[in-house]
Design an enzyme around this catalytic site. Structure first.
Site, PDB file in Angstrom:
ATOM      1  N   ASP A 213      21.537 -26.621  32.896  1.00 23.07           N
ATOM      2  CA  ASP A 213      20.368 -27.757  33.000  1.00 23.07           C
ATOM      3  C   ASP A 213      20.417 -28.395  32.559  1.00 23.07           C
ATOM      4  O   ASP A 213      20.960 -28.414  31.163  1.00 23.07           O
ATOM      5  CB  ASP A 213      18.930 -27.416  33.715  1.00 23.07           C
ATOM      6  CG  ASP A 213      18.297 -28.357  34.070  1.00 23.07           C
ATOM      7  OD1 ASP A 213      17.708 -28.203  35.053  1.00 23.07           O
ATOM      8  OD2 ASP A 213      18.196 -29.417  33.343  1.00 23.07           O
TER       9      ASP A 213
ATOM     10  N   ASN B 171      11.591 -25.363  43.555  1.00 19.41           N
ATOM     11  CA  ASN B 171      11.201 -25.823  43.691  1.00 19.41           C
ATOM     12  C   ASN B 171      11.016 -26.446  44.758  1.00 19.41           C
ATOM     13  O   ASN B 171      12.666 -26.690  45.318  1.00 19.41           O
ATOM     14  CB  ASN B 171      11.228 -26.983  42.827  1.00 19.41           C
ATOM     15  CG  ASN B 171      10.490 -26.298  40.804  1.00 19.41           C
ATOM     16  OD1 ASN B 171       9.918 -25.653  40.850  1.00 19.41           O
ATOM     17  ND2 ASN B 171      11.695 -27.040  40.471  1.00 19.41           N
TER      18      ASN B 171
ATOM     19  N   GLY C  74       7.690 -30.188  43.136  1.00 17.25           N
ATOM     20  CA  GLY C  74       8.317 -30.479  41.770  1.00 17.25           C
ATOM     21  C   GLY C  74      10.562 -30.865  41.771  1.00 17.25           C
ATOM     22  O   GLY C  74      11.133 -30.989  40.812  1.00 17.25           O
ATOM     23  N   GLN C  75      10.428 -30.750  43.388  1.00 16.21           N
ATOM     24  CA  GLN C  75      12.330 -30.659  43.438  1.00 16.21           C
ATOM     25  C   GLN C  75      12.094 -32.480  43.098  1.00 16.21           C
ATOM     26  O   GLN C  75      11.801 -32.627  44.268  1.00 16.21           O
ATOM     27  CB  GLN C  75      12.027 -30.186  44.959  1.00 16.21           C
ATOM     28  CG  GLN C  75      13.983 -29.839  45.536  1.00 16.21           C
ATOM     29  CD  GLN C  75      13.952 -29.151  46.631  1.00 16.21           C
ATOM     30  OE1 GLN C  75      13.263 -29.276  47.506  1.00 16.21           O
ATOM     31  NE2 GLN C  75      15.676 -29.287  46.845  1.00 16.21           N
TER      32      GLN C  75
ATOM     33  N   HIS D 238      18.626 -24.737  44.718  1.00 14.32           N
ATOM     34  CA  HIS D 238      18.760 -24.251  43.006  1.00 14.32           C
ATOM     35  C   HIS D 238      18.001 -23.373  43.190  1.00 14.32           C
ATOM     36  O   HIS D 238      16.933 -23.546  43.239  1.00 14.32           O
ATOM     37  CB  HIS D 238      19.583 -25.241  42.314  1.00 14.32           C
ATOM     38  CG  HIS D 238      18.313 -26.535  42.441  1.00 14.32           C
ATOM     39  ND1 HIS D 238      17.808 -27.017  42.663  1.00 14.32           N
ATOM     40  CD2 HIS D 238      17.225 -27.020  41.405  1.00 14.32           C
ATOM     41  CE1 HIS D 238      17.115 -28.336  42.196  1.00 14.32           C
ATOM     42  NE2 HIS D 238      16.272 -28.019  41.286  1.00 14.32           N
TER      43      HIS D 238
ATOM     44  N   HIS E  37      16.319 -22.065  39.496  1.00 14.05           N
ATOM     45  CA  HIS E  37      16.411 -22.016  37.915  1.00 14.05           C
ATOM     46  C   HIS E  37      16.476 -20.899  37.117  1.00 14.05           C
ATOM     47  O   HIS E  37      15.125 -19.626  37.669  1.00 14.05           O
ATOM     48  CB  HIS E  37      15.063 -22.744  37.365  1.00 14.05           C
ATOM     49  CG  HIS E  37      15.108 -24.463  37.950  1.00 14.05           C
ATOM     50  ND1 HIS E  37      15.659 -25.361  37.317  1.00 14.05           N
ATOM     51  CD2 HIS E  37      14.671 -24.514  39.363  1.00 14.05           C
ATOM     52  CE1 HIS E  37      15.000 -26.581  37.335  1.00 14.05           C
ATOM     53  NE2 HIS E  37      14.774 -25.965  38.739  1.00 14.05           N
TER      54      HIS E  37
HETATM   55  P1  5GP Z   1      14.101 -29.674  40.946  1.00 10.43           P
HETATM   56  O1  5GP Z   1      13.338 -30.314  39.593  1.00 10.43           O
HETATM   57  O2  5GP Z   1      15.357 -30.052  41.727  1.00 10.43           O
HETATM   58  O3  5GP Z   1      13.893 -27.877  41.262  1.00 10.43           O
HETATM   59  O4  5GP Z   1      15.842 -29.334  39.765  1.00 10.43           O
HETATM   60  C1  5GP Z   1      16.545 -30.295  39.289  1.00 10.43           C
HETATM   61  C2  5GP Z   1      17.111 -29.864  37.783  1.00 10.43           C
HETATM   62  O5  5GP Z   1      18.323 -29.935  38.133  1.00 10.43           O
HETATM   63  C3  5GP Z   1      16.268 -30.307  36.526  1.00 10.43           C
HETATM   64  O6  5GP Z   1      15.675 -29.690  35.455  1.00 10.43           O
HETATM   65  C4  5GP Z   1      16.940 -31.358  35.748  1.00 10.43           C
HETATM   66  O7  5GP Z   1      17.550 -31.761  34.648  1.00 10.43           O
HETATM   67  C5  5GP Z   1      19.142 -30.153  36.566  1.00 10.43           C
HETATM   68  N1  5GP Z   1      19.724 -32.022  36.462  1.00 10.43           N
HETATM   69  C6  5GP Z   1      19.703 -33.375  37.309  1.00 10.43           C
HETATM   70  N2  5GP Z   1      20.867 -33.577  37.418  1.00 10.43           N
HETATM   71  C7  5GP Z   1      21.790 -32.818  36.829  1.00 10.43           C
HETATM   72  C8  5GP Z   1      23.359 -32.846  36.459  1.00 10.43           C
HETATM   73  O8  5GP Z   1      23.220 -33.431  36.914  1.00 10.43           O
HETATM   74  N3  5GP Z   1      23.737 -31.770  35.314  1.00 10.43           N
HETATM   75  C9  5GP Z   1      23.477 -31.267  35.144  1.00 10.43           C
HETATM   76  N4  5GP Z   1      23.404 -30.207  34.464  1.00 10.43           N
HETATM   77  N5  5GP Z   1      21.553 -30.609  35.600  1.00 10.43           N
HETATM   78  C10 5GP Z   1      20.907 -32.040  36.554  1.00 10.43           C
END
Ligand code: 5GP
Ligand code: ZN
Length: 115
Positions: free
Chosen positions: A31, A88, A94-95, A101, A103
């Site tokens: 991340d 999420n 929180g997505q 994906h 975590h």
């Molecule tokens: P969500 O909030 O959708 O569950 O998680 C998205 C995750 O993607 C967040 O933890 C954020 O830090 C990560 N993220 C967003 N953009 C990028 C990126 O360009 N590269 C990487 N490696 N992680 C990303």
């Protein structure tokens, strides 16, 4: 591949990321903004907007994502101590990236409830 999807672009190596695992169906990346000493995202190569799109046809894909998460936990040394798997879904879930994906978070004590 869906236009303007950052995780599709990462899976296609069009945007750089630190890849810790990849195979024909699943990619795992570190991340960009880690919330724990270990914070890896496990995602399918195929674009699915969220876990809400998973159906019978994705049963093997989902299993493979879980298996990759388990292997990441082992290779990052957190399998024995324990870790958290989070998916999420949608805005209030929180997505922030609309490509499924999971975590993998670990390397510190997790708390409950999550924020
Ligand atoms: P969500 O909030 O959708 O569950 O998680 C998205 C995750 O993607 C967040 O933890 C954020 O830090 C990560 N993220 C967003 N953009 C990028 C990126 O360009 N590269 C990487 N490696 N992680 C990303
Ligand atoms: Zn995508």
């Amino acid at each position: 591949m869906t236009n303007d999807c950052i995780f599709c672009a990462i899976a296609a190596h069009e945007i750089p990321s630190t890849i810790v695992h990849e195979d024909d169906a699943v990619v795992a990346i570190r991340d960009l903004n880690p919330q724990a000493p270990v914070h890896v995202l496990v995602l399918p190569r195929a674009h699915l907007a969220s876990a809400a799109e998973l159906d019978h046809e994705h049963a093997e894909l989902w299993y493979r994502m879980l298996r990759v998460a388990k292997h990441v936990a082992a290779s990052d040394g957190i399998a024995e101590r324990g870790y958290r798997l989070v998916v999420n879904v949608g805005h209030e879930g929180g997505q922030t990236v609309a490509h499924l994906h999971m975590h993998v978070l670990g390397g510190r004590q997790m708390t409950w409830p999550p924020g």
